[in-house]
Design a protein around this motif. Structure first.
Motif, PDB file in Angstrom:
ATOM      1  N   GLY A   1      33.992  50.204  39.200  1.00 18.11           N
ATOM      2  CA  GLY A   1      34.012  51.198  40.271  1.00 18.11           C
ATOM      3  C   GLY A   1      35.420  51.517  40.732  1.00 18.11           C
ATOM      4  N   GLU A   2      35.519  52.128  41.902  1.00 14.49           N
ATOM      5  CA  GLU A   2      36.803  52.540  42.448  1.00 14.49           C
ATOM      6  C   GLU A   2      37.423  51.401  43.242  1.00 14.49           C
ATOM      7  OE1 GLU A   2      38.054  56.786  43.853  1.00 14.49           O
ATOM      8  OE2 GLU A   2      37.325  55.701  45.619  1.00 14.49           O
ATOM      9  N   VAL A   3      38.709  51.142  42.970  1.00 14.30           N
ATOM     10  CA  VAL A   3      39.415  50.035  43.593  1.00 14.30           C
ATOM     11  C   VAL A   3      40.744  50.549  44.123  1.00 14.30           C
ATOM     12  CG1 VAL A   3      40.512  47.796  43.217  1.00 14.30           C
ATOM     13  CG2 VAL A   3      38.325  48.307  42.122  1.00 14.30           C
ATOM     14  N   GLN A   4      41.129  50.056  45.291  1.00  9.98           N
ATOM     15  CA  GLN A   4      42.442  50.373  45.831  1.00  9.98           C
ATOM     16  C   GLN A   4      43.408  49.252  45.448  1.00  9.98           C
ATOM     17  OE1 GLN A   4      42.940  50.494  50.143  1.00  9.98           O
ATOM     18  NE2 GLN A   4      44.375  52.191  49.921  1.00  9.98           N
ATOM     19  N   ILE A   5      44.521  49.625  44.816  1.00 13.07           N
ATOM     20  CA  ILE A   5      45.493  48.628  44.383  1.00 13.07           C
ATOM     21  C   ILE A   5      46.112  47.975  45.607  1.00 13.07           C
ATOM     22  CG2 ILE A   5      47.646  48.258  43.123  1.00 13.07           C
ATOM     23  CD1 ILE A   5      46.936  50.617  41.359  1.00 13.07           C
ATOM     24  N   ALA A   6      46.042  46.635  45.637  1.00 13.40           N
ATOM     25  CA  ALA A   6      46.490  45.903  46.824  1.00 13.40           C
ATOM     26  C   ALA A   6      47.791  45.161  46.613  1.00 13.40           C
ATOM     27  CB  ALA A   6      45.399  44.914  47.269  1.00 13.40           C
ATOM     28  N   SER A   7      48.251  44.988  45.368  1.00 15.36           N
ATOM     29  CA  SER A   7      49.463  44.192  45.148  1.00 15.36           C
ATOM     30  C   SER A   7      50.146  44.613  43.861  1.00 15.36           C
ATOM     31  CB  SER A   7      49.115  42.698  45.080  1.00 15.36           C
ATOM     32  OG  SER A   7      48.326  42.435  43.926  1.00 15.36           O
ATOM     33  N   GLU A   8      51.417  44.208  43.746  1.00 11.21           N
ATOM     34  CA  GLU A   8      52.153  44.451  42.506  1.00 11.21           C
ATOM     35  C   GLU A   8      51.514  43.703  41.344  1.00 11.21           C
ATOM     36  OE1 GLU A   8      54.578  46.467  41.979  1.00 11.21           O
ATOM     37  OE2 GLU A   8      55.163  47.044  44.002  1.00 11.21           O
ATOM     38  N   ALA A   9      50.942  42.532  41.629  1.00  9.06           N
ATOM     39  CA  ALA A   9      50.309  41.744  40.566  1.00  9.06           C
ATOM     40  C   ALA A   9      49.147  42.505  39.947  1.00  9.06           C
ATOM     41  CB  ALA A   9      49.848  40.403  41.116  1.00  9.06           C
ATOM     42  N   GLU A  10      48.416  43.270  40.745  1.00  6.93           N
ATOM     43  CA  GLU A  10      47.307  44.047  40.198  1.00  6.93           C
ATOM     44  C   GLU A  10      47.820  45.149  39.269  1.00  6.93           C
ATOM     45  OE1 GLU A  10      44.791  45.446  43.289  1.00  6.93           O
ATOM     46  OE2 GLU A  10      44.265  43.439  44.000  1.00  6.93           O
TER      47      GLU A  10
END
Length: 747
Positions: free
Chosen positions: A267-276
């Motif tokens: 599904g749709e995800v909001q990127i939360a970190s540089e690691a992602e």
């Protein structure tokens, strides 16, 4: 046949193996993940196989190709990476045949002169859909040559009923070649360029760019479009972006690592970190599927930060994974390492080869990608200070210097030869005025002489019936301004009468040739009076200017700059780039292209206010007045300035210019997603005014005249009649003089 069929599915095998070997780690305590994570990453560093699917439609064949009559053939060249072995190349041939006239019908398929398939259908009609593997050997020329032959014999003898209209074969645009190749086989820039797909993905560091990166991006994109590619511009993802993860597959062994865990749900995800972001790179997410990158400092920093962050999480979960992490950073994501100044290099991103261009190397890179220098780029890194076409000298350029198209054809009924040239090929301020084409043809078995026809960009400019005695013959045609485009295609068509002597001979092919000393003659560009003549002015030194706000929305504005610059004939390597903070700007000392920046003291024939457009004629008459328009743009040729130019304005969000287009006639155009919607001459100039240069008959004109069969066929009867009448009058005059002398003697 050198097909390595198991290699094409290598990625799928690896994914299956990984899933099978590491799935049990989800059923055991967390500390047992250590070996599984290292194994997963190690398996992921295997050589990546890149797959491509090239359809005829992507090559510009948008409608079915019809082969009819008693016999016809079609040659199709499908691009593949040059010098690289293909993995599991498969030709999917889609089409249909009709056989309403009966008789014997046959079609054959061959690739690189090797026969693949032959069929003799007996039904009245049907599909020809078939899938067949081809040789995976490397093609040094970068093309798979597909030849389709069609034969229809409806009479007792070969030439009986020579034109059956109900027997034909159609090749559908959905026909395609699918193949794979190993990413490691791409070792230099030249090969990487030949491996580019029809739709090229251009990667920039973000939606906000500085002037140098924006400048590099539009130049590279315009050069790609000029080369026949379509360009999709993407930016590196950043923290806070919303992305779709449905297409991602997270191996079970990595699902416990925080960066991967957030991406595993779909599904749709909001990127939360540089690691992602780093995890997306390792998972080969679509956000990192790039072919060319503007490798500025910001891109290297962002990629390094993302790789640092995800590497730290991986090593924290499994210390044994350090070696695999180092390999992934060094070999699979080399774009994260800084690219030197004035450098064009071959890098990797998610295991895929990427051509990395430093912003200050973009001008030279545009010249490098031209056919003259492209094959010389047999290096993984080039420090490129210059790569330009040699300037044209004099008023003519030989066709042999413009391209590498073969000059000889074997013609049964029809043969085509073509080459292309840019308006910027000649010296600045010059435009083509005449084409002096030297051709030769061997004699055939029939008394009917062959005909050579010459066209430019689809406009038929001249034709000549050849003597066909194997000696050079010249065809000179004027090139009107309305035929010219930024990139021009010259096409020569040879036609022969294939009928044999009372069916006692089988028609054979006879050679014809376009000789390399054929030439394009140039003249000084006329004063710009519309889009077509303005294109010639914009092919030299120009200035391209955009508002400062456009740099803050690069993903939306770059496609517009690329498409309009291509349509206007801008030479990317010869243009200056300016960013303007004001709504108006002084007219530069060279032809210009302004985007949403009004040139000072403009003609004011066109006004755009919000969603309202008004267009007036040169006499002040209101031609168009409409409000409520959106997603369109207006282009106006500025002809009343010290320098001619093009002023482009957006209405609402502006036109979504995802496809190449051309301006054509007129000096004002309303542009939509499909290109020019409406064009007119608001200045009052005559459309299609006579603009071709007169032929220069001073060089050998008398010899050409008296040796021309057409002259004797058309002028000989009149000349003979004149000679007879003149001779009769002369005889009467001489007889009268003789009688007068005799009379004088008698007197």
């Amino acid at each position: 046949m050198k097909n390595t069929k198991t290699a094409l599915s290598r990625n799928a095998v690896i994914a299956t193996l990984l899933a099978g070997t590491v799935a049990p780690v989800l059923l055991v305590p967390q500390e047992s993940h250590a070996g599984a994570i290292a194994d997963t990453l190690a398996a992921g560093t295997k050589d990546r196989v890149i797959t491509r699917k090239v359809t005829l439609e992507e090559l510009g064949i948008g409608t079915p190709l019809a082969l009819g009559s008693t016999g016809a053939e079609r040659d199709i060249y499908i691009p593949v990476p040059a010098g690289v072995e293909l993995i599991d190349p498969t030709l999917n041939f889609e089409g249909r045949y009709l056989r309403a006239d009966g008789g014997q019908t046959t079609y054959t398929l061959s690739v690189d002169d090797r026969m693949l398939l032959a069929r003799s259908p007996t039904d009245d009609g049907g599909a020809t859909d078939t899938s067949i593997g081809i040789d995976g050997a490397a093609r040094d020329n970068g093309f798979v040559h597909l030849k389709v032959n069609w034969s229809s014999a409806t009479g007792q003898y070969y030439c009986d009923d020579a034109r059956p209209i109900g027997n034909m074969l159609e090749i559908e645009p959905d026909t395609y070649l699918e193949y794979g190749y190993a990413a490691s086989a791409v070792k230099d820039i030249s090969t990487a360029w030949s491996a580019l797909p029809t739709e090229v993905t251009l990667l920039v560091s973000g939606s906000r760019l500085d002037k140098s990166s924006y400048d590099a991006a539009w130049r590279i994109g315009t050069a790609l479009q000029r080369d026949g590619k379509t360009v999709r511009t993407i930016a590196l993802p950043k923290v806070g972006d919303q992305i779709q993860t449905a297409a991602l597959t997270v191996p079970p062994s990595l699902a416990g690592i925080p960066a991967f865990k957030s991406l595993a749900g779909g599904g749709e995800v909001q990127i939360a970190s540089e690691a992602e972001i780093g995890a997306l790179m390792l998972l080969d997410a679509p956000q990192f599927s790039a072919d060319i990158a503007v490798a500025d400092g910001a891109m290297a920093e962002q990629l390094k930060a993302a790789l640092d962050a995800v590497s730290a999480e991986i090593v924290a979960a499994d210390g044994a994974a350090s070696a695999a992490v180092a390999t992934i950073r060094q070999d699979f994501n080399a774009l994260g390492q800084p690219v030197g100044s004035q450098t064009v290099g071959l890098r990797t991103l998610s295991g895929r080869p990427v051509i990395a261009v430093a912003p200050d190397a973009a001008n030279a890179a545009v010249g490098l990608f031209d056919t003259l220098w492209r094959q010389s780029a047999v290096s993984g890194d080039l420090t490129l200070a210059a790569a330009a076409m040699p300037p044209g000298e004099g008023d003519a350029i030989a066709l042999g210097a413009l391209g590498k198209a073969p000059s000889r054809l074997d013609v049964v009924a029809r043969g085509d030869w073509s080459t292309q040239f840019d308006l910027g090929t000649a010296a600045p301020g010059k435009v083509p005025s005449r084409l002096d084409l030297n051709v030769s043809a061997a004699p055939g078995a029939t008394a009917t002489l062959p005909v050579a026809s010459v066209s430019i960009n689809g406009y038929l400019l001249g034709a000549k019936q050849l003597k066909a005695d194997g000696t050079p013959e010249q065809i000179s045609v004027a090139i009107p301004a309305y035929t010219l485009l930024p990139r021009n295609v010259i096409n020569v068509e040879f036609q022969r009468q294939p009928a044999s002597d009372q069916c006692r001979e089988v028609p054979q092919a006879y050679p014809a040739a376009v000789l390399p000393d054929s030439r394009v003659v140039f003249k000084d560009a006329p004063a710009a009076d519309g889009f077509t003549t303005l294109v010639a002015k914009l092919a030299g030194d120009t200035e391209v200017a955009v508002p400062a706000a456009w740099l803050n929305d690069a993903l939306e504005t770059l496609p517009t700059v690329m498409s309009v610059a291509d349509a206007a004939g801008i030479a990317p390597a010869r243009a200056e780039f300016a960013v303007v903070d004001t709504a108006t700007a002084p007219v530069p000392d060279k032809p210009f292209l302004f985007f949403d920046i009004a040139p000072e003291k403009g003609a004011d024939r066109v006004s755009v206010t919000g969603d309202k457009i008004t267009i007036d004629s040169a006499r002040g008459e209101r031609l168009f007045d409409a409000a409520g328009l959106s997603d369109v743009s207006v282009a106006e040729a500025e002809l009343d300035q010290s320098q001619p130019g093009l002023y482009y304005r957006t209405v609402g969000a502006g036109a979504d210019l995802g496809k190449p287009f051309s301006f054509g006639q007129g000096d004002v155009a309303i542009i939509g997603e499909s290109g020019v919607l409406t064009a007119l001459n608001a200045s009052g100039n005559t459309v299609y005014a006579a603009s071709g240069a007169p032929l220069d008959e001073s060089n050998g004109s008398t010899l050409r005249l008296i040796t021309s069969p057409k002259f004797w066929l058309e002028q000989a009867p009149w000349a003979l009649t004149t000679l007879i009448i003149g001779g009769f009058l002369l005889l009467l005059l001489l007889a009268g003089l003789a009688r007068r002398r005799n009379r004088d003697k008698r007197d």
